[in-house]
Scaffold this motif. Sequence first.
Motif, PDB file in Angstrom:
ATOM      1  N   GLU A 137       1.105  -1.177   0.006  1.00  7.64           N
ATOM      2  CA  GLU A 137       0.097  -0.109   0.109  1.00  7.64           C
ATOM      3  C   GLU A 137       0.908   1.336   0.140  1.00  7.64           C
ATOM      4  OE1 GLU A 137      -2.483  -0.594   3.483  1.00  7.64           O
ATOM      5  OE2 GLU A 137      -3.560  -2.138   2.414  1.00  7.64           O
ATOM      6  N   GLN A 138       2.174   1.155   0.112  1.00  3.74           N
ATOM      7  CA  GLN A 138       3.008   2.350   0.242  1.00  3.74           C
ATOM      8  C   GLN A 138       3.071   2.874  -1.148  1.00  3.74           C
ATOM      9  OE1 GLN A 138       4.323   3.315   3.435  1.00  3.74           O
ATOM     10  NE2 GLN A 138       2.956   1.771   4.059  1.00  3.74           N
ATOM     11  N   ARG A 139       3.693   4.122  -0.988  1.00  4.40           N
ATOM     12  CA  ARG A 139       4.001   4.598  -2.455  1.00  4.40           C
ATOM     13  C   ARG A 139       5.492   4.417  -3.032  1.00  4.40           C
ATOM     14  NH1 ARG A 139       2.239  10.840  -2.520  1.00  4.40           N
ATOM     15  NH2 ARG A 139       2.653  10.459  -4.685  1.00  4.40           N
ATOM     16  N   SER A 140       6.429   3.775  -2.255  1.00  2.60           N
ATOM     17  CA  SER A 140       7.673   3.320  -2.622  1.00  2.60           C
ATOM     18  C   SER A 140       7.713   2.575  -3.618  1.00  2.60           C
ATOM     19  CB  SER A 140       8.353   2.822  -1.275  1.00  2.60           C
ATOM     20  OG  SER A 140       9.763   2.239  -1.676  1.00  2.60           O
ATOM     21  N   LYS A 141       8.498   2.881  -4.693  1.00  2.00           N
ATOM     22  CA  LYS A 141       8.785   1.944  -5.863  1.00  2.00           C
ATOM     23  C   LYS A 141       9.536   0.777  -5.389  1.00  2.00           C
ATOM     24  CE  LYS A 141      12.964   4.367  -7.262  1.00  2.00           C
ATOM     25  NZ  LYS A 141      13.727   5.075  -8.343  1.00  2.00           N
ATOM     26  N   TYR A 142       9.896   0.671  -4.333  1.00  2.00           N
ATOM     27  CA  TYR A 142      10.778  -0.519  -3.837  1.00  2.00           C
ATOM     28  C   TYR A 142       9.909  -1.528  -2.719  1.00  2.00           C
ATOM     29  CZ  TYR A 142      14.674   2.102  -5.419  1.00  2.00           C
ATOM     30  OH  TYR A 142      15.715   2.833  -6.176  1.00  2.00           O
ATOM     31  N   LYS A 143       8.599  -1.193  -2.794  1.00  2.00           N
ATOM     32  CA  LYS A 143       7.674  -2.079  -2.181  1.00  2.00           C
ATOM     33  C   LYS A 143       7.786  -3.523  -2.612  1.00  2.00           C
ATOM     34  CE  LYS A 143       3.598  -0.498  -4.615  1.00  2.00           C
ATOM     35  NZ  LYS A 143       2.281   0.397  -4.708  1.00  2.00           N
ATOM     36  N   GLN A 144       7.839  -3.775  -3.886  1.00  2.00           N
ATOM     37  CA  GLN A 144       7.864  -5.084  -4.243  1.00  2.00           C
ATOM     38  C   GLN A 144       9.111  -5.924  -3.684  1.00  2.00           C
ATOM     39  OE1 GLN A 144       5.224  -6.711  -5.419  1.00  2.00           O
ATOM     40  NE2 GLN A 144       3.935  -5.353  -6.457  1.00  2.00           N
ATOM     41  N   HIS A 145      10.156  -5.060  -3.851  1.00  2.00           N
ATOM     42  CA  HIS A 145      11.376  -5.572  -3.611  1.00  2.00           C
ATOM     43  C   HIS A 145      11.328  -5.817  -1.922  1.00  2.00           C
ATOM     44  CE1 HIS A 145      12.781  -3.282  -6.987  1.00  2.00           C
ATOM     45  NE2 HIS A 145      13.533  -4.017  -7.112  1.00  2.00           N
ATOM     46  N   LEU A 146      10.728  -5.260  -1.260  1.00  2.00           N
ATOM     47  CA  LEU A 146      10.752  -5.729   0.457  1.00  2.00           C
ATOM     48  C   LEU A 146       9.859  -6.813   0.548  1.00  2.00           C
ATOM     49  CD1 LEU A 146      11.089  -5.492   3.295  1.00  2.00           C
ATOM     50  CD2 LEU A 146       9.049  -3.662   3.152  1.00  2.00           C
ATOM     51  N   VAL A 147       8.760  -7.127  -0.309  1.00  2.00           N
ATOM     52  CA  VAL A 147       7.831  -8.296   0.019  1.00  2.00           C
ATOM     53  C   VAL A 147       8.719  -9.554  -0.737  1.00  2.00           C
ATOM     54  CG1 VAL A 147       5.864  -9.327  -1.017  1.00  2.00           C
ATOM     55  CG2 VAL A 147       5.866  -6.840  -0.386  1.00  2.00           C
ATOM     56  N   LEU A 148       9.165  -9.218  -1.827  1.00  5.89           N
ATOM     57  CA  LEU A 148      10.081 -10.392  -2.326  1.00  5.89           C
ATOM     58  C   LEU A 148      11.128 -10.919  -1.246  1.00  5.89           C
ATOM     59  CD1 LEU A 148      10.605 -12.295  -4.626  1.00  5.89           C
ATOM     60  CD2 LEU A 148      12.146 -10.409  -5.941  1.00  5.89           C
ATOM     61  N   TYR A 149      11.757  -9.849  -0.795  1.00  9.53           N
ATOM     62  CA  TYR A 149      12.906 -10.239   0.116  1.00  9.53           C
ATOM     63  C   TYR A 149      12.272 -10.954   1.237  1.00  9.53           C
ATOM     64  CZ  TYR A 149      16.459 -10.057   3.839  1.00  9.53           C
ATOM     65  OH  TYR A 149      17.245 -10.451   4.762  1.00  9.53           O
ATOM     66  N   LEU A 150      11.300 -10.713   1.971  1.00  9.98           N
ATOM     67  CA  LEU A 150      10.773 -11.361   3.051  1.00  9.98           C
ATOM     68  C   LEU A 150      10.374 -12.790   2.862  1.00  9.98           C
ATOM     69  CD1 LEU A 150       8.313  -8.608   4.183  1.00  9.98           C
ATOM     70  CD2 LEU A 150      10.457  -9.179   5.174  1.00  9.98           C
ATOM     71  N   THR A 251      13.328  -6.749  11.468  1.00  8.58           N
ATOM     72  CA  THR A 251      14.330  -6.331  10.654  1.00  8.58           C
ATOM     73  C   THR A 251      14.567  -7.124   9.521  1.00  8.58           C
ATOM     74  OG1 THR A 251      16.288  -7.251  11.666  1.00  8.58           O
ATOM     75  CG2 THR A 251      15.506  -4.955  12.618  1.00  8.58           C
ATOM     76  N   LEU A 252      15.403  -6.731   8.492  1.00 12.24           N
ATOM     77  CA  LEU A 252      16.004  -7.700   7.354  1.00 12.24           C
ATOM     78  C   LEU A 252      16.301  -9.015   7.914  1.00 12.24           C
ATOM     79  CD1 LEU A 252      17.119  -5.258   4.806  1.00 12.24           C
ATOM     80  CD2 LEU A 252      14.929  -6.067   4.949  1.00 12.24           C
ATOM     81  N   TYR A 253      17.018  -8.978   8.913  1.00  6.23           N
ATOM     82  CA  TYR A 253      17.680 -10.057   9.604  1.00  6.23           C
ATOM     83  C   TYR A 253      16.758 -11.129  10.286  1.00  6.23           C
ATOM     84  CZ  TYR A 253      22.259 -12.277  10.606  1.00  6.23           C
ATOM     85  OH  TYR A 253      23.132 -13.304  10.498  1.00  6.23           O
ATOM     86  N   THR A 254      15.522 -10.568  10.629  1.00  7.71           N
ATOM     87  CA  THR A 254      14.444 -11.231  11.151  1.00  7.71           C
ATOM     88  C   THR A 254      14.041 -12.615  10.343  1.00  7.71           C
ATOM     89  OG1 THR A 254      13.584  -9.508  12.430  1.00  7.71           O
ATOM     90  CG2 THR A 254      11.857 -11.449  12.144  1.00  7.71           C
ATOM     91  N   THR A 255      14.103 -12.471   9.055  1.00  6.45           N
ATOM     92  CA  THR A 255      13.768 -13.430   8.109  1.00  6.45           C
ATOM     93  C   THR A 255      14.490 -14.785   8.441  1.00  6.45           C
ATOM     94  OG1 THR A 255      15.173 -12.657   6.491  1.00  6.45           O
ATOM     95  CG2 THR A 255      13.102 -12.122   6.308  1.00  6.45           C
TER      96      THR A 255
END
Length: 348
Positions: A137-150, A251-255
Amino acid sequence: MPNTSTPITLSETSKLGYGRRYNQFVRAVKRRIAIRTGQDKAEVQITPADLVDFVIAKKGDYAPNSWRLVRASLVWSLEEMALQVDPVSAQMIMDQVERLRRERADPDDDRDAKTSSTKAKKLADGDLALIEQTALEQRSKYKQHLVLYLKVGILTGLRPCEWPGAALRHSTRDGFAWMLVVANAKATNRRAHGSHRTLYFAELDPQTANEILAWIRIARSGRYQRLLNTIGRLLWKITRELWPAGPEWPTLYTTRHLAVAAWKAHLLHTGQTDAERLEALATIAAMMGHGSDATASQHYARANAGLKAIVPSADPEEVARIRRIIDLNWFGKLIAGGDTPPAPKVSP
């Protein structure tokens, strides 16, 4: 002049991290002196003693693991500086290094410990879905990158820095369709079981395999570290909006913690013999890329923190290389998932 060499070889990533942390402290000391003296910050000159005084004064703000990282960063950076100056100046620097070395982790119980103490090591299925939904729902163009990383991080348990050296291939081992070969990040300082580890998957659906391959391609780009910083800040923003009261945020390390928790939930259970328990811990350590079975149970999320996940298999040869140092008298609390137990005793 004392020996200024660091006995453990650091990876280039670790050196960059140590250097960044050192520079952050230098800037903080300069800001404080500039405010106190009225000088322009750019004109402030500080000594190694100024820096060490400032850092030691803040020691109580840090959890033990965080303090050890801070101390290691400054020790390495100061040792590097000592190699580049005259013998008298080098001795003055090394005197401050010795002061730092004597400062053991001992956070003030009256303060809230920072960094590691606020990093969530567990996350409910619903919370993860909420983070992903909020990200999209964010406007960031990197939102898909975050979801993919998770997604790929929870499946594989890789450290963020390990993705550039990872490769997903069709398995050469019978009974498995895929294998993920990973260059161990801790191999250069002898904390890994070898230079690489392999995670075997009996099956991956095409979408999941494509997601892993996509993230590997992203990780091998020249802007990967900047991307990690960007999605890390995005995750920070989202989680503070969702849970403003904390006290812990993923955080990113939580994964990685979540992946290990899922592996524990799958491999560790009541009714196991001592031999089965030790083999399970060694298997988890091998999939984590660790050199011993102690860290598989001491530092990472317990079994009851695991999300539902696909669980890979370890390479038997890598499992055989794991140093077995767990004290099984400590194991019961790990299975029970109660309060954090004392650290396992290391065999001589």
